[in-house]
Design a protein around this motif. Sequence first.
Motif, PDB file in Angstrom:
ATOM      1  N   VAL A 195      28.653  11.560 -77.493  1.00  0.00           N
ATOM      2  CA  VAL A 195      27.201  11.589 -77.276  1.00  0.00           C
ATOM      3  C   VAL A 195      26.495  12.328 -78.404  1.00  0.00           C
ATOM      4  O   VAL A 195      25.443  11.884 -78.893  1.00  0.00           O
ATOM      5  CB  VAL A 195      26.878  12.219 -75.908  1.00  0.00           C
ATOM      6  N   LEU A 196      27.059  13.466 -78.836  1.00  0.00           N
ATOM      7  CA  LEU A 196      26.430  14.213 -79.928  1.00  0.00           C
ATOM      8  C   LEU A 196      26.428  13.384 -81.215  1.00  0.00           C
ATOM      9  O   LEU A 196      25.430  13.370 -81.945  1.00  0.00           O
ATOM     10  CB  LEU A 196      27.150  15.544 -80.154  1.00  0.00           C
ATOM     11  N   SER A 197      27.517  12.686 -81.485  1.00  0.00           N
ATOM     12  CA  SER A 197      27.570  11.837 -82.690  1.00  0.00           C
ATOM     13  C   SER A 197      26.500  10.751 -82.649  1.00  0.00           C
ATOM     14  O   SER A 197      25.834  10.481 -83.653  1.00  0.00           O
ATOM     15  CB  SER A 197      28.954  11.207 -82.816  1.00  0.00           C
ATOM     16  N   THR A 198      26.337  10.125 -81.489  1.00  0.00           N
ATOM     17  CA  THR A 198      25.304   9.096 -81.342  1.00  0.00           C
ATOM     18  C   THR A 198      23.918   9.694 -81.527  1.00  0.00           C
ATOM     19  O   THR A 198      23.045   9.106 -82.197  1.00  0.00           O
ATOM     20  CB  THR A 198      25.401   8.436 -79.958  1.00  0.00           C
ATOM     21  N   LYS A 254      24.688  13.211 -91.817  1.00  0.00           N
ATOM     22  CA  LYS A 254      25.065  12.949 -90.426  1.00  0.00           C
ATOM     23  C   LYS A 254      26.575  12.774 -90.313  1.00  0.00           C
ATOM     24  O   LYS A 254      27.198  13.217 -89.333  1.00  0.00           O
ATOM     25  CB  LYS A 254      24.356  11.700 -89.918  1.00  0.00           C
ATOM     26  N   THR A 255      27.162  12.138 -91.307  1.00  0.00           N
ATOM     27  CA  THR A 255      28.606  11.895 -91.294  1.00  0.00           C
ATOM     28  C   THR A 255      29.383  13.205 -91.239  1.00  0.00           C
ATOM     29  O   THR A 255      30.400  13.312 -90.541  1.00  0.00           O
ATOM     30  CB  THR A 255      29.016  11.101 -92.545  1.00  0.00           C
ATOM     31  N   LYS A 256      28.913  14.198 -91.950  1.00  0.00           N
ATOM     32  CA  LYS A 256      29.602  15.489 -91.981  1.00  0.00           C
ATOM     33  C   LYS A 256      29.602  16.132 -90.601  1.00  0.00           C
ATOM     34  O   LYS A 256      30.628  16.638 -90.144  1.00  0.00           O
ATOM     35  CB  LYS A 256      28.932  16.411 -92.999  1.00  0.00           C
ATOM     36  N   ILE A 257      28.443  16.099 -89.941  1.00  0.00           N
ATOM     37  CA  ILE A 257      28.364  16.662 -88.590  1.00  0.00           C
ATOM     38  C   ILE A 257      29.330  15.929 -87.666  1.00  0.00           C
ATOM     39  O   ILE A 257      30.111  16.550 -86.927  1.00  0.00           O
ATOM     40  CB  ILE A 257      26.930  16.537 -88.041  1.00  0.00           C
ATOM     41  N   ALA A 293      27.789  11.406 -68.741  1.00  0.00           N
ATOM     42  CA  ALA A 293      27.542  11.018 -70.127  1.00  0.00           C
ATOM     43  C   ALA A 293      26.125  10.497 -70.333  1.00  0.00           C
ATOM     44  O   ALA A 293      25.472  10.803 -71.332  1.00  0.00           O
ATOM     45  CB  ALA A 293      28.554   9.953 -70.551  1.00  0.00           C
ATOM     46  N   SER A 294      25.646   9.703 -69.371  1.00  0.00           N
ATOM     47  CA  SER A 294      24.311   9.132 -69.495  1.00  0.00           C
ATOM     48  C   SER A 294      23.245  10.221 -69.518  1.00  0.00           C
ATOM     49  O   SER A 294      22.323  10.200 -70.333  1.00  0.00           O
ATOM     50  CB  SER A 294      24.059   8.157 -68.345  1.00  0.00           C
ATOM     51  N   ALA A 295      23.382  11.189 -68.609  1.00  0.00           N
ATOM     52  CA  ALA A 295      22.402  12.280 -68.543  1.00  0.00           C
ATOM     53  C   ALA A 295      22.489  13.175 -69.777  1.00  0.00           C
ATOM     54  O   ALA A 295      21.474  13.693 -70.256  1.00  0.00           O
ATOM     55  CB  ALA A 295      22.618  13.093 -67.272  1.00  0.00           C
ATOM     56  N   LEU A 296      23.706  13.363 -70.308  1.00  0.00           N
ATOM     57  CA  LEU A 296      23.855  14.155 -71.528  1.00  0.00           C
ATOM     58  C   LEU A 296      23.156  13.470 -72.694  1.00  0.00           C
ATOM     59  O   LEU A 296      22.452  14.107 -73.488  1.00  0.00           O
ATOM     60  CB  LEU A 296      25.338  14.352 -71.837  1.00  0.00           C
ATOM     61  N   SER A 297      23.333  12.161 -72.785  1.00  0.00           N
ATOM     62  CA  SER A 297      22.677  11.394 -73.847  1.00  0.00           C
ATOM     63  C   SER A 297      21.158  11.481 -73.727  1.00  0.00           C
ATOM     64  O   SER A 297      20.449  11.696 -74.728  1.00  0.00           O
ATOM     65  CB  SER A 297      23.133   9.935 -73.773  1.00  0.00           C
ATOM     66  N   GLU A 298      20.674  11.337 -72.502  1.00  0.00           N
ATOM     67  CA  GLU A 298      19.226  11.406 -72.281  1.00  0.00           C
ATOM     68  C   GLU A 298      18.689  12.790 -72.624  1.00  0.00           C
ATOM     69  O   GLU A 298      17.631  12.925 -73.251  1.00  0.00           O
ATOM     70  CB  GLU A 298      18.926  11.067 -70.822  1.00  0.00           C
TER      71      GLU A 298
END
Length: 466
Positions: A51-54, A92-95, A192-197
């Motif tokens: 989720v963080l990567s997205t 972003k790739t590094k993160i 996961a959905s709520a984390l993404s939101e």
Amino acid sequence: MKKVILILVIFSVFYVKAQDKPSPILFIYDASGSMWGELDGKTKKEIASEVLSTTVSNLPNNQNIGLIAYGHRKKGDCSDVEYLVDINNNSKTKINSVVKEINPLGRTPLAYSTTQAINSLRDSNTKATIILITDGIESCDGNICDVVTKAKAEGIDFKLHIVGFGLKDGETEQLKCAANAGDGNYYDASDASALSEGLAEATSQTIDDAPGNFSVYTVKNGKPVDALVKAYKVGTNEEVDGRRTYGDTVFLSLPQGRYDFKVSALENSRVEPITVTNLQSYNDKISHQTISFDGGKINLITLNNNEGWDCTSKVINQEGKVVGGSRTYGRPKLIEVNPGVYNVEISALVMKGLQTTFIFENVTVKSGETVDISHNFKTGKAIIGIKSDDDVLLDALISILDKSYGKNITGGRSYTSPSSNPKEFILNPGIYEVNIKPVLKKYNGRFKTFTIEVKQGETTEKMVRF
């Protein structure tokens, strides 16, 4: 609930500061051992990493992004906090590659990791948005709320959002306090959905945003409710701003003007959305609206010729959904609904005509209050009997047509019993055409038609002979 007065003092003028490049976002990432716990068949480490990567991938290309992790090197070390990616990074790739390699292991030093993040901003004289992701509460005797409060008092320029991932009830008080002190929001993510939101909303509300000038607090039965608040230009479907409350006060940025608010409770699917109309915002001060999902009541009174009358009713919200209703049985009827604006449709029973339904439009129901609505239908009576020439009750079919509209209104069969012949019709006032057709074969082809006038409160009688 956030201190509206304090924020009003700090931001006495509503402003928007233009910037060529957005201020950095600094993530504080949970790598404590509990991240190996599972949700829906996946470890929280896998979910959080994906989720963080997205989220990072969706950030603007000119967004600088830093990363701090805690608990990833030593099991019992409360000072295990590492600045993994500098805040000046724009890759972003590094993160994403660094996050993927993090191995959850240790404890949860929330206060210490936040202190390290704030110290880096102090040392570099940089303002930033800090986003803390945690699946647990403080485990190292620190107090993150105190840390944030003192840093704000010192004048360090940051906004702090906290995303609680899979936390239990009763574990969020200190985190909400810290987010509140950091002029940010606490987001509760159960999957996961709520984390993404939560992360998407947190990254969209940065330190660069103009301070909100309209605060909203949502409650039910005196307790805060997680709700989605959307503001529209008054009388339109044009959305201007929208925020989720997460059980706290939320601030919207609304240019001076009037707005309609639609508020949807997210904690109880049975609670209908509330619409509050024509609220005023100002550029130079903060407006506030507390919205309660506590029920209000409609006291429905249905009459006919000034006397109680039996009706059915439907309470319809602004989306056209029926949310309540009842039969009145000729008595005042209390209907409890959520606060909002409704149309109430009533249909009178027994009476016939073109005025047997009435709609009360835009009935505003407020929390804890009762609004009275009343309608008085109008009718008269038509009594029609059918006999043969030798004075015997005759079975016949009766149809009644409204002359003004050429529409069949009602009808019936007279039979040969004194209980149904003469037959009584309760009709709206008007002029009607009556058609009579006997049932017996001996009368085949014979019928009679005549016109009657029905007046309010009066009885018109007619005996027809064949």
